[in-house]
Design a protein around this motif. Sequence first.
Motif, short mmCIF file in Angstrom:
data_model
loop_
_atom_site.label_atom_id
_atom_site.label_comp_id
_atom_site.label_asym_id
_atom_site.label_seq_id
_atom_site.Cartn_x
_atom_site.Cartn_y
_atom_site.Cartn_z
N VAL A 152 0.83 -1.20 0.00
CA VAL A 152 0.00 0.00 0.00
C VAL A 152 0.88 1.26 0.00
N THR A 153 1.96 1.22 0.80
CA THR A 153 2.87 2.37 0.86
C THR A 153 3.52 2.63 -0.50
N LEU A 154 3.93 1.52 -1.16
CA LEU A 154 4.54 1.69 -2.49
C LEU A 154 3.55 2.28 -3.48
N GLY A 155 2.29 1.84 -3.38
CA GLY A 155 1.27 2.38 -4.27
C GLY A 155 1.06 3.87 -4.06
N LEU A 156 1.04 4.27 -2.79
CA LEU A 156 0.90 5.70 -2.50
C LEU A 156 2.12 6.49 -2.95
N LEU A 157 3.30 5.90 -2.74
CA LEU A 157 4.52 6.59 -3.17
C LEU A 157 4.61 6.69 -4.69
N LEU A 158 4.02 5.66 -5.37
CA LEU A 158 4.07 5.69 -6.83
C LEU A 158 3.32 6.91 -7.38
N THR A 159 2.22 7.27 -6.71
CA THR A 159 1.51 8.46 -7.16
C THR A 159 2.37 9.71 -7.00
N ARG A 160 3.22 9.69 -5.94
CA ARG A 160 4.14 10.80 -5.71
C ARG A 160 5.32 10.75 -6.67
N LEU A 161 5.55 9.58 -7.30
CA LEU A 161 6.65 9.44 -8.27
C LEU A 161 6.21 9.90 -9.66
N TYR A 162 5.01 9.47 -10.07
CA TYR A 162 4.56 9.78 -11.43
C TYR A 162 3.95 11.18 -11.56
N ALA A 163 3.49 11.74 -10.45
CA ALA A 163 2.99 13.12 -10.52
C ALA A 163 4.10 14.10 -10.92
N PRO A 164 5.28 14.06 -10.26
CA PRO A 164 6.36 14.94 -10.73
C PRO A 164 6.90 14.55 -12.10
N LEU A 165 6.86 13.24 -12.44
CA LEU A 165 7.28 12.83 -13.78
C LEU A 165 6.37 13.46 -14.84
N THR A 166 5.06 13.44 -14.58
CA THR A 166 4.11 14.07 -15.50
C THR A 166 4.37 15.58 -15.61
N ALA A 167 4.62 16.19 -14.45
CA ALA A 167 4.89 17.63 -14.44
C ALA A 167 6.17 17.96 -15.19
N LEU A 168 7.21 17.11 -15.01
CA LEU A 168 8.48 17.36 -15.71
C LEU A 168 8.32 17.17 -17.21
N ALA A 169 7.53 16.17 -17.63
CA ALA A 169 7.28 15.97 -19.06
C ALA A 169 6.55 17.18 -19.64
N SER A 170 5.57 17.69 -18.88
CA SER A 170 4.85 18.89 -19.33
C SER A 170 5.77 20.10 -19.37
N ALA A 171 6.70 20.15 -18.39
CA ALA A 171 7.64 21.28 -18.35
C ALA A 171 8.52 21.29 -19.59
N ARG A 172 8.88 20.11 -20.09
CA ARG A 172 9.69 20.06 -21.30
C ARG A 172 8.92 20.64 -22.48
N VAL A 173 7.63 20.28 -22.56
CA VAL A 173 6.80 20.81 -23.63
C VAL A 173 6.70 22.34 -23.52
N ASP A 174 6.46 22.82 -22.28
CA ASP A 174 6.36 24.27 -22.07
C ASP A 174 7.67 24.97 -22.41
N ALA A 175 8.79 24.33 -22.03
CA ALA A 175 10.10 24.94 -22.30
C ALA A 175 10.37 25.04 -23.80
N MET A 176 10.00 24.00 -24.54
CA MET A 176 10.26 24.02 -25.98
C MET A 176 9.41 25.08 -26.69
N THR A 177 8.17 25.26 -26.22
CA THR A 177 7.35 26.32 -26.82
C THR A 177 7.86 27.70 -26.42
N ALA A 178 8.37 27.80 -25.17
CA ALA A 178 8.92 29.09 -24.73
C ALA A 178 10.18 29.44 -25.51
N LEU A 179 10.95 28.41 -25.91
CA LEU A 179 12.18 28.66 -26.67
C LEU A 179 11.90 29.37 -27.98
#
Length: 476
Positions: A152-179
């Motif tokens: 259960v702890t790993l499952g909860l931590l996984l949400t904390r792992l993929y949430a920043p991964l999703t945000a970082l992937a979106s940040a790359r998209v935002d950065a490329m458009t900002a460039l």
Amino acid sequence: QRAFTWTLSGVVSNLITLLLTLGVMLRLSWSITLLALLLLPLFVIPARRMGARLAHLEREAADHNAAMTTQMTERFSAPGATLVKLFGRPAREEAEFGARAERVAQIGVRTAMGQWVFLTALSLVSALALALVYGLGGWLALHGRLEAGTVVTLGLLLTRLYAPLTALASARVDAMTALVSFERVFEVLDLEPLITEKPAARRVPDGPVAIEFDGVHFAYPSAERVSLASLEEVATLDTRSGVEVLHGVSFRVEPGQLVALVGSSGAGKSTIASLVPRLYDVDAGAVRLAGVDVRDLSFDSLRETLGMVTQDGHLFHDTIRENLRFAAPEANDDELWDALGQARLAALVESLPDGLDTVVGERGYRLSGGERQRLTIARLLLARPRVVILDEATAHLDSTSEAAVQAALVEALAGRTALVIAHRLSTIRAADAIAVIEDGRVVEHGTHTELLAAGGRYAELYRTQFEDDSPSEAIA
């Protein structure tokens, strides 16, 4: 702005969250953590492709927006709108602007939909990873190899792992458009100025000022030196250097003298005038003020010494008061009225309901051509320069207005050095010397009487243009 404020700060916080969460998960179960990380490429690869696609759309939208801005500035301004109406082209201009605006709207919709699909796909991947963790973790718990609480702890931590991964992937998209925006900004910032001031630039010496052209050769710079392909809406700029337009021009205007430049249209008169205030630098030879090369003078000193009125004097969309104060910000109303009086414009301004606070409109369209030109002359008189350059400054005046302004200029130019591109016989006769310009060369130099007696190019121009001794006729 978003790239620096939100995206950059988000990247830092998400990286910290990601590393801490990953460390805890590896400590709890390295096998389940590695399984979860197997889906990591599904984040990276779409982010790269989506970022490139959105950057392309952003670049296209920026190009269309720039084109629409240019069209609004040129076609929808007072002179541009008048030209469009005169040639019966409103419908075509409206259609062209509408087509660009529609394309920008379509790009906005495609960009929004692309980002939505991208984020939805990332959410699906994270849900899949969560299912794998619970599946493998449940199997290990059933066989006693892992505690149920740890799963259960790993499952909860996984949400904390993929949430920043999703945000970082979106940040790359935002950065490329900002460039894309960064590219356009830095393109302009990286463009080397055509005219630069020397570190140890001098001031123009005090006292009367002489103008001297010494063997001047000049060609207008190529397009790549003065503009950008993205601003010109072309793939590449013309790299060819300009054709030389001045060939060894030499003459001198003594302090307090008025020298008139005459010649055929396109002979190089306006080019000569533009070299004195250093709008361009010569390719060979030198232009000197008071014996000092203009390239060795400071910009501030040069602007304080020189005053110039062009044949198309520009006025800002502001009041008469502020247009005049552009030349002398500290001038009081008495000085403004004095300058208007010398330019024979005081009576007109007094008759206006708002007087000095009258807004002249874009490029002064609310005034007549002669009134606009007299207002620019008043602005010149207010600056009180030691050297005056008039580039066909009375071209838009009728005979009556010209006579009034000429009388004011005689008083205003007293004791000042003046270089005048002349098109009126009255100006030419009043000049201390005349330089005849043809094909970028000084072909004759002397007084009106001397040049007539010589029977050369000036005499020919005089016979063809001034035979009837009418001051309304023009040489060029």
